[in-house]
Design a protein around this motif. Structure first.
Motif, PDB file in Angstrom:
ATOM      1  N   ILE A  67       2.551  -2.218 -12.784  1.00  0.00           N
ATOM      2  CA  ILE A  67       3.099  -2.912 -11.747  1.00  0.00           C
ATOM      3  C   ILE A  67       2.651  -2.760 -10.280  1.00  0.00           C
ATOM      4  O   ILE A  67       1.714  -1.730  -9.955  1.00  0.00           O
ATOM      5  N   GLU A  68       2.715  -3.585  -9.319  1.00  0.00           N
ATOM      6  CA  GLU A  68       2.623  -3.420  -7.835  1.00  0.00           C
ATOM      7  C   GLU A  68       3.757  -3.219  -7.345  1.00  0.00           C
ATOM      8  O   GLU A  68       4.759  -3.697  -7.500  1.00  0.00           O
ATOM      9  N   ILE A  69       3.584  -2.210  -6.416  1.00  0.00           N
ATOM     10  CA  ILE A  69       4.806  -1.572  -5.623  1.00  0.00           C
ATOM     11  C   ILE A  69       4.196  -1.585  -4.056  1.00  0.00           C
ATOM     12  O   ILE A  69       3.257  -1.178  -3.898  1.00  0.00           O
ATOM     13  N   SER A  70       5.138  -1.993  -3.273  1.00  0.00           N
ATOM     14  CA  SER A  70       5.090  -2.038  -2.049  1.00  0.00           C
ATOM     15  C   SER A  70       5.888  -0.847  -1.180  1.00  0.00           C
ATOM     16  O   SER A  70       6.997  -0.668  -1.617  1.00  0.00           O
ATOM     17  N   GLY A  71       5.386  -0.262  -0.225  1.00  0.00           N
ATOM     18  CA  GLY A  71       6.164   0.556   0.477  1.00  0.00           C
ATOM     19  C   GLY A  71       5.570   1.400   1.685  1.00  0.00           C
ATOM     20  O   GLY A  71       4.039   0.896   1.840  1.00  0.00           O
ATOM     21  N   LYS A  72       5.878   2.194   2.331  1.00  0.00           N
ATOM     22  CA  LYS A  72       5.332   2.844   3.445  1.00  0.00           C
ATOM     23  C   LYS A  72       5.179   4.245   3.004  1.00  0.00           C
ATOM     24  O   LYS A  72       5.629   5.030   2.266  1.00  0.00           O
ATOM     25  N   VAL A  73       3.741   4.779   3.278  1.00  0.00           N
ATOM     26  CA  VAL A  73       2.983   6.008   3.002  1.00  0.00           C
ATOM     27  C   VAL A  73       3.830   7.010   3.534  1.00  0.00           C
ATOM     28  O   VAL A  73       3.800   7.173   4.690  1.00  0.00           O
ATOM     29  N   ILE A 103       1.659  -0.225   2.368  1.00  0.00           N
ATOM     30  CA  ILE A 103       0.688  -0.487   1.468  1.00  0.00           C
ATOM     31  C   ILE A 103       0.990  -0.933  -0.078  1.00  0.00           C
ATOM     32  O   ILE A 103       2.404  -0.874  -0.205  1.00  0.00           O
ATOM     33  N   VAL A 104       0.273  -1.682  -0.686  1.00  0.00           N
ATOM     34  CA  VAL A 104       0.553  -2.026  -2.145  1.00  0.00           C
ATOM     35  C   VAL A 104      -0.220  -1.238  -2.994  1.00  0.00           C
ATOM     36  O   VAL A 104      -1.437  -1.193  -2.835  1.00  0.00           O
ATOM     37  N   ILE A 105       0.136  -0.671  -4.004  1.00  0.00           N
ATOM     38  CA  ILE A 105      -0.433   0.099  -5.017  1.00  0.00           C
ATOM     39  C   ILE A 105      -0.030  -0.481  -6.429  1.00  0.00           C
ATOM     40  O   ILE A 105       1.169  -1.058  -6.531  1.00  0.00           O
ATOM     41  N   CYS A 124      -3.249   4.751 -10.532  1.00  0.00           N
ATOM     42  CA  CYS A 124      -3.165   3.834  -9.334  1.00  0.00           C
ATOM     43  C   CYS A 124      -4.276   3.295  -8.893  1.00  0.00           C
ATOM     44  O   CYS A 124      -5.220   4.200  -8.435  1.00  0.00           O
ATOM     45  N   ILE A 125      -4.303   2.180  -8.239  1.00  0.00           N
ATOM     46  CA  ILE A 125      -5.327   1.698  -7.394  1.00  0.00           C
ATOM     47  C   ILE A 125      -4.764   0.883  -6.155  1.00  0.00           C
ATOM     48  O   ILE A 125      -3.478   0.688  -6.281  1.00  0.00           O
ATOM     49  N   ILE A 126      -5.294   1.202  -5.017  1.00  0.00           N
ATOM     50  CA  ILE A 126      -4.873   0.369  -3.711  1.00  0.00           C
ATOM     51  C   ILE A 126      -5.030  -0.901  -3.901  1.00  0.00           C
ATOM     52  O   ILE A 126      -6.495  -1.412  -3.909  1.00  0.00           O
ATOM     53  N   ILE A 127      -4.189  -1.896  -3.620  1.00  0.00           N
ATOM     54  CA  ILE A 127      -4.358  -3.436  -3.731  1.00  0.00           C
ATOM     55  C   ILE A 127      -4.692  -3.660  -2.274  1.00  0.00           C
ATOM     56  O   ILE A 127      -5.589  -4.719  -2.054  1.00  0.00           O
ATOM     57  N   ASN A 128      -3.577  -3.382  -1.295  1.00  0.00           N
ATOM     58  CA  ASN A 128      -3.776  -3.673   0.112  1.00  0.00           C
ATOM     59  C   ASN A 128      -2.955  -2.608   0.822  1.00  0.00           C
ATOM     60  O   ASN A 128      -2.001  -2.327   0.364  1.00  0.00           O
ATOM     61  N   ASP A 129      -3.516  -2.323   1.887  1.00  0.00           N
ATOM     62  CA  ASP A 129      -3.004  -1.439   3.026  1.00  0.00           C
ATOM     63  C   ASP A 129      -2.957  -2.231   4.115  1.00  0.00           C
ATOM     64  O   ASP A 129      -3.547  -3.167   4.545  1.00  0.00           O
ATOM     65  N   SER A 130      -1.961  -1.516   4.959  1.00  0.00           N
ATOM     66  CA  SER A 130      -1.465  -2.176   6.294  1.00  0.00           C
ATOM     67  C   SER A 130      -0.997  -3.611   6.181  1.00  0.00           C
ATOM     68  O   SER A 130      -1.476  -4.299   6.902  1.00  0.00           O
ATOM     69  N   ILE A 131      -0.118  -3.921   5.206  1.00  0.00           N
ATOM     70  CA  ILE A 131       0.381  -5.372   5.065  1.00  0.00           C
ATOM     71  C   ILE A 131       1.427  -5.683   5.935  1.00  0.00           C
ATOM     72  O   ILE A 131       1.734  -4.592   6.646  1.00  0.00           O
TER      73      ILE A 131
END
Length: 131
Positions: A67-73, A103-105, A124-131
């Motif tokens: 899954i791709e999950i977005s949220g705040k670190v 971030i999206v992980i 997990c891998i980081i897909i995008n940060d600071s979205i």
């Protein structure tokens, strides 16, 4: 060696092989999530609420899925990123992560800890940060 000893050794080998085979199948094994398509794209609050409201159904839906999950670190230590204080994501590699950024992980869902009320992902891998 007698036939009985050979049979006992064969049974023991089969049991051990069966155990590791079962364990590999149930945990999904090591996968390449970078190239695998995500089964779901969700926010941390959406998936967390799903697990709180119906853990059995959510486990069936998400367990071992990419899954791709977005949220705040909200926390980061030793390759473990926590999103919104609810989702624990174990990164495959040591990466720089900035607290309080969006971030999206992408990762594999390994389960929901009822005691800590925390969803866990690995590989997990980081897909995008600071979205």
């Amino acid at each position: 060696m007698s036939k009985m000893k050979k049979l006992i050794i064969l049974v023991i080998v089969c049991i051990i092989g069966g155990y590791f085979g079962y364990k590999y199948i149930m945990t999904g094994g090591e996968r390449n999530l970078e190239t695998e398509n995500s089964a779901f794209v969700v926010s941390s609050s959406t998936i967390y609420d799903e697990f709180l409201s119906n853990p059995e159904l959510s486990t069936t839906k998400y367990l071992n899925k990419a899954i791709e999950i977005s949220g705040k670190v909200s926390a980061y230590e030793n390759n473990l990123v926590t999103l919104d204080g609810k989702i624990s994501c174990l990164l495959k590699t040591n990466e720089k992560v900035v607290l309080n950024t969006s971030i999206v992980i992408k990762g594999r869902v390994t389960g929901f800890d009822d005691l800590l009320e925390e969803l866990k992902l690995d590989q997990c891998i980081i897909i995008n940060d600071s979205i």
